[in-house]
Design a protein around this motif. Structure first.
Motif, PDB file in Angstrom:
ATOM      1  N   THR A  61       0.782  -1.141  -0.041  1.00 36.06           N
ATOM      2  CA  THR A  61      -0.097   0.031   0.010  1.00 36.06           C
ATOM      3  C   THR A  61       0.920   1.102   0.028  1.00 36.06           C
ATOM      4  N   ILE A  62       0.679   2.247  -0.968  1.00 32.29           N
ATOM      5  CA  ILE A  62       1.255   3.528  -1.035  1.00 32.29           C
ATOM      6  C   ILE A  62       0.530   4.191  -0.529  1.00 32.29           C
ATOM      7  N   HIS A  63       0.670   4.890   0.602  1.00 31.83           N
ATOM      8  CA  HIS A  63      -0.053   6.175   1.378  1.00 31.83           C
ATOM      9  C   HIS A  63      -0.021   7.414   1.086  1.00 31.83           C
ATOM     10  N   ASN A  64       1.194   7.889   0.101  1.00 34.14           N
ATOM     11  CA  ASN A  64       1.193   8.982  -0.593  1.00 34.14           C
ATOM     12  C   ASN A  64      -0.172   9.355  -1.473  1.00 34.14           C
ATOM     13  N   GLY A  65      -0.142  10.579  -1.576  1.00 33.40           N
ATOM     14  CA  GLY A  65      -1.301  10.967  -2.787  1.00 33.40           C
ATOM     15  C   GLY A  65      -0.489  11.141  -3.947  1.00 33.40           C
ATOM     16  N   ASN A  66      -0.982  11.804  -5.049  1.00 30.19           N
ATOM     17  CA  ASN A  66      -0.079  11.876  -6.149  1.00 30.19           C
ATOM     18  C   ASN A  66       0.916  12.973  -5.860  1.00 30.19           C
ATOM     19  N   LEU A  67       2.084  13.091  -6.599  1.00 32.33           N
ATOM     20  CA  LEU A  67       3.139  13.833  -6.023  1.00 32.33           C
ATOM     21  C   LEU A  67       3.549  14.922  -7.162  1.00 32.33           C
ATOM     22  N   ASP A  68       3.905  16.067  -6.646  1.00 34.22           N
ATOM     23  CA  ASP A  68       4.369  17.362  -7.534  1.00 34.22           C
ATOM     24  C   ASP A  68       5.710  17.198  -7.064  1.00 34.22           C
ATOM     25  N   LEU A  69       6.790  17.046  -7.869  1.00 37.66           N
ATOM     26  CA  LEU A  69       8.084  17.012  -7.675  1.00 37.66           C
ATOM     27  C   LEU A  69       8.899  17.982  -8.757  1.00 37.66           C
ATOM     28  N   THR A  70      10.052  18.267  -8.460  1.00 39.23           N
ATOM     29  CA  THR A  70      10.864  19.340  -8.988  1.00 39.23           C
ATOM     30  C   THR A  70      12.200  18.788  -9.534  1.00 39.23           C
ATOM     31  N   LEU A  71      12.696  19.438 -10.454  1.00 43.76           N
ATOM     32  CA  LEU A  71      14.332  19.257 -10.955  1.00 43.76           C
ATOM     33  C   LEU A  71      15.114  20.076 -10.298  1.00 43.76           C
ATOM     34  N   PRO A  72      16.417  19.773  -9.881  1.00 41.90           N
ATOM     35  CA  PRO A  72      17.055  18.573 -10.341  1.00 41.90           C
ATOM     36  C   PRO A  72      16.568  17.466  -9.185  1.00 41.90           C
ATOM     37  N   GLY A  73      16.105  16.169  -9.610  1.00 41.09           N
ATOM     38  CA  GLY A  73      15.598  15.057  -8.681  1.00 41.09           C
ATOM     39  C   GLY A  73      16.541  14.751  -7.387  1.00 41.09           C
ATOM     40  N   TYR A  74      16.006  14.352  -6.544  1.00 42.90           N
ATOM     41  CA  TYR A  74      16.321  13.786  -5.355  1.00 42.90           C
ATOM     42  C   TYR A  74      15.818  12.458  -4.878  1.00 42.90           C
ATOM     43  N   GLY A  75      16.468  11.501  -4.143  1.00 44.26           N
ATOM     44  CA  GLY A  75      15.378  10.531  -3.960  1.00 44.26           C
ATOM     45  C   GLY A  75      14.308  10.777  -2.725  1.00 44.26           C
ATOM     46  N   ILE A  76      13.116  10.669  -3.355  1.00 44.85           N
ATOM     47  CA  ILE A  76      12.160  10.745  -2.215  1.00 44.85           C
ATOM     48  C   ILE A  76      11.469   9.516  -1.919  1.00 44.85           C
ATOM     49  N   GLN A  77      11.619   9.091  -0.550  1.00 40.35           N
ATOM     50  CA  GLN A  77      10.931   7.752  -0.236  1.00 40.35           C
ATOM     51  C   GLN A  77       9.423   7.932   0.048  1.00 40.35           C
ATOM     52  N   LEU A  78       8.866   7.217  -0.637  1.00 41.86           N
ATOM     53  CA  LEU A  78       7.321   6.958  -0.595  1.00 41.86           C
ATOM     54  C   LEU A  78       7.061   6.273   0.791  1.00 41.86           C
ATOM     55  N   ASP A  79       5.815   6.568   1.146  1.00 45.72           N
ATOM     56  CA  ASP A  79       5.360   6.170   2.763  1.00 45.72           C
ATOM     57  C   ASP A  79       4.574   4.664   2.121  1.00 45.72           C
ATOM     58  N   VAL A  80       5.210   3.811   2.418  1.00 47.47           N
ATOM     59  CA  VAL A  80       4.644   2.300   2.096  1.00 47.47           C
ATOM     60  C   VAL A  80       4.485   1.490   3.135  1.00 47.47           C
ATOM     61  N   THR A  81       3.762   0.644   3.126  1.00 51.31           N
ATOM     62  CA  THR A  81       3.430  -0.382   4.140  1.00 51.31           C
ATOM     63  C   THR A  81       3.237  -1.849   3.133  1.00 51.31           C
ATOM     64  N   TYR A  82       3.827  -2.869   3.895  1.00 49.17           N
ATOM     65  CA  TYR A  82       3.922  -4.311   3.366  1.00 49.17           C
ATOM     66  C   TYR A  82       3.113  -5.431   4.258  1.00 49.17           C
TER      67      TYR A  82
END
Length: 470
Positions: free
Chosen positions: A224-245
Motif C-alpha cells: 500500500t502506498i499512502h502518498n497521494g499524487n506527487l508534484d516533484l521538481t528538478l533536479p531530482g533527489y530520492g524521495i522515499q514513499l510512505d509504504v506498508t507491506y
C-alpha cells in the motif's frame, strides 16, 4: 580459449600457398563448392589493462585469449615496438629493460587478421599497495538489509594514492551464496554469510574484503502506498514513499517497482527520483499475488529547486577551489556556504552560477519565470544577474524578509514563451563593502534556490518557511 604457446609452425601458410607458385593448379578443384574452408584466427585479446606499468628489471607474462576454437592455426607472433625499453618472448613474457614506453603486439604469422596490443610503460620502481578498502556504494533498502536476488556494487580504494597498479582480481568465499564480477558487482544468490574479496596484482599480497550477510526472501502479499499524487521538481533527489507491506515480515525487495516513463521519474524500492519534466505513473506490484497499487508523479515544466536534498546540484561558485565553498560544514548544517574572495579595493565578491555552456545548455521555461535564492548575504553589494540575452532584469539590492534574510532574484516574466536555453545563467555577488563583512566569518549562506511563477509567490513561500521556524 586460453592459449598455451608452442613453437611457431608454418603449416597453415604452406597449406594456403600450395598452388601459389605452380602453373598447373587444378583450378576446378580450388573453386568447387565442397572445398574445405580455411578457418583463420578471428580474435586475440589480452587479459590486462590497456597500459601495463613495469619496474625496470621486472618480467610479466601476458594472459591471452584467442578464438575461434576451430581455427586451423592458433599460432601468434609477439613483437615489441621498442626493444631497448622492453622485449617480449614468444610465450608472451615481457622483460622491462629501461625507463620508457613500448607497444607490445600480437598477431598472426601471416601479418593480417586478428591482432591485439598494449602499451608497456617501464618505470624506475613499482609502488606497491599497502591497503585496499572496500565500500558498498549501492543505496540501502528501506530496512537496511541485503536480500536474495539483490545486486550491490562494491568500490575499492587502493592505498597509497600513488600506487602503480590499480587492477584488481575479485573473488568470493562461497559462489553459491554470492558471486562477483571483475568490476565489483555482487549478485546475491541465497541467504547466508559470505566474504567478497579483491586482490592486488602487484605481488604485494594485499587484499581487501567485505563481509556480507544476505537475508532470505519472504514474499510480500500486499503493498500500500499512502502518498497521494506527487508534484516533484528538478533536479531530482530520492524521495522515499510512505509504504506498508503485508505481511510486515515480508521482504521489501520482493516487490516490483516500475515507472511508466523513465525519462520523467525513476523508482527503486519505493524511492522516487525526478529526472525530467512531465508525468509518470509509479507502480508497486507483488509477484506472489499480482496485487498492485500506483500513484501519479508530476514534474511541472520549468519548476526547479536546489537545496540541501540535492546539494545545490549544478550550481557552482566563481572558483573551482573546494575551499571556497562547502555544503553542510556550518552551524545550520544544511546550507551552501560560500567564502568571499579577499577584499580588493575594500570590497568583497564571490559569484554563483549554473554550470552550463554551449554544449550543456540550461533549460528554462516561461511557466516558472521568477528565480530567487534565500540568503543571509550582507547588504550593500551589487547583486547583478548575468543571464545571456535576457536584458538582465533584476533587483540589485534584493527583497528583505521578516527574519533579516533576503531574496536575491531575477524576473524573466514575459521574456520568452515556452522553453528557452541558456549558456550562461549567473548572479554576480559583488561589491560588498568591507565594513559590512565579519572578518572572522567572511562568507554568506544560501538556503535554497528556486523557480517561481511570480515574485509574490516567492515572497509568500519564504515568509511561510520563516513562520514555520525554518
Amino acid at each position: 580459449m586460453k592459449l598455451s604457446y608452442k613453437n611457431l609452425t608454418l603449416a597453415a601458410i604452406v597449406a594456403m600457398a600450395g598452388c601459389a607458385g605452380l602453373t598447373s593448379c587444378d583450378k576446378e578443384k580450388i573453386y568447387t563448392t565442397d572445398y574445405e574452408e580455411y578457418i583463420p584466427l578471428g580474435n586475440i585479446t589480452f587479459d590486462v589493462s590497456e597500459i601495463l606499468p613495469l619496474g625496470v628489471g621486472m618480467d610479466s607474462t601476458l594472459v591471452v585469449t584467442i578464438g575461434p576454437d576451430n581455427a586451423e592455426d592458433k599460432t601468434i607472433i609477439f613483437r615489441s615496438s621498442n626493444e631497448e625499453v622492453a622485449t617480449v618472448d614468444q610465450d608472451g613474457t615481457i622483460h622491462a629493460l629501461k625507463v620508457g614506453s613500448a607497444i607490445i603486439s600480437a598477431g598472426t604469422p601471416m601479418g593480417f587478421g586478428a591482432n591485439a596490443s598494449i602499451e608497456v610503460q617501464v618505470i624506475p620502481e613499482v609502488i606497491k599497495a599497502t591497503e585496499v578498502k572496500l565500500t558498498n556504494v549501492t543505496p540501502p533498502s528501506e530496512d537496511g538489509f541485503i536480500y536474495e536476488t539483490d545486486q550491490i556494487q562494491l568500490e575499492a580504494e587502493i592505498l597509497p594514492a600513488d600506487h602503480t597498479y590499480s587492477r584488481l582480481t575479485w573473488g568470493t568465499s562461497d559462489p553459491e551464496i554470492a558471486t562477483v564480477d571483475q568490476k565489483g558487482l555482487v549478485n546475491c544468490i541465497k541467504a547466508g554469510k559470505v566474504t567478497i574479496y579483491c586482490a592486488t596484482n602487484d605481488h604485494s599480497g594485499v587484499k581487501g574484503s567485505y563481509e556480507l550477510e544476505i537475508v532470505k526472501m519472504v514474499s510480500v502479499d500486499k503493498v500500500t502506498i499512502h502518498n497521494g499524487n506527487l508534484d516533484l521538481t528538478l533536479p531530482g533527489y530520492g524521495i522515499q514513499l510512505d509504504v506498508t507491506y503485508e505481511p510486515a515480515t515480508g521482504t521489501t525487495g520482493s516487490v516490483q517497482w516500475t515507472t511508466s516513463d523513465e525519462s520523467v521519474a525513476t523508482v527503486n524500492r519505493g524511492i522516487v527520483t525526478a529526472v525530467g519534466f512531465g508525468n509518470a505513473t509509479i507502480t508497486a506490484m507483488c509477484p506472489s499475488t499480482g496485487q498492485s497499487t500506483s500513484i501519479e508523479v508530476n514534474v511541472p515544466v520549468g519548476k526547479y529547486y536546489w537545496g540541501p536534498e540535492n546539494k545545490f546540484s549544478r550550481w557552482i561558485c566563481s572558483s573551482y577551489n573546494p575551499a571556497d565553498h562547502v555544503f553542510g560544514d556550518n552551524d545550520r548544517g544544511d546550507v551552501w556556504r560560500i567564502y568571499f574572495a579577499d577584499a580588493k579595493g575594500g570590497k568583497w565578491r564571490r559569484d554563483i552560477k549554473i554550470d552550463c555552456n554551449n554544449n550543456n545548455m540550461f533549460e528554462w521555461h516561461s511557466d516558472y519565470p521568477f528565480y530567487a535564492f534565500r540568503t543571509n548575504l550582507p547588504k550593500g553589494g551589487d547583486n547583478t544577474w548575468d543571464v545571456r540575452d535576457s536584458g538582465n532584469p533584476h533587483d540589485k539590492t534584493g527583497i528583505d524578509l521578516s527574519d533579516g534574510t533576503r531574496l536575491i532574484s531575477i524576473d524573466l516574466t514575459g521574456k520568452w514563451d515556452g522553453y528557452h536555453y541558456f549558456n550562461l545563467f549567473q548572479c554576480k555577488v559583488a561589491d560588498v563593502p568591507n565594513a559590512n563583512v565579519d572578518k572572522d566569518k567572511p562568507y554568506y549562506d544560501i538556503y535554497w534556490i528556486r523557480s517561481f511563477k511570480s515574485k509574490e509567490e516567492a515572497v509568500a513561500f519564504a515568509e511561510a518557511e520563516i513562520k514555520a521556524g525554518k
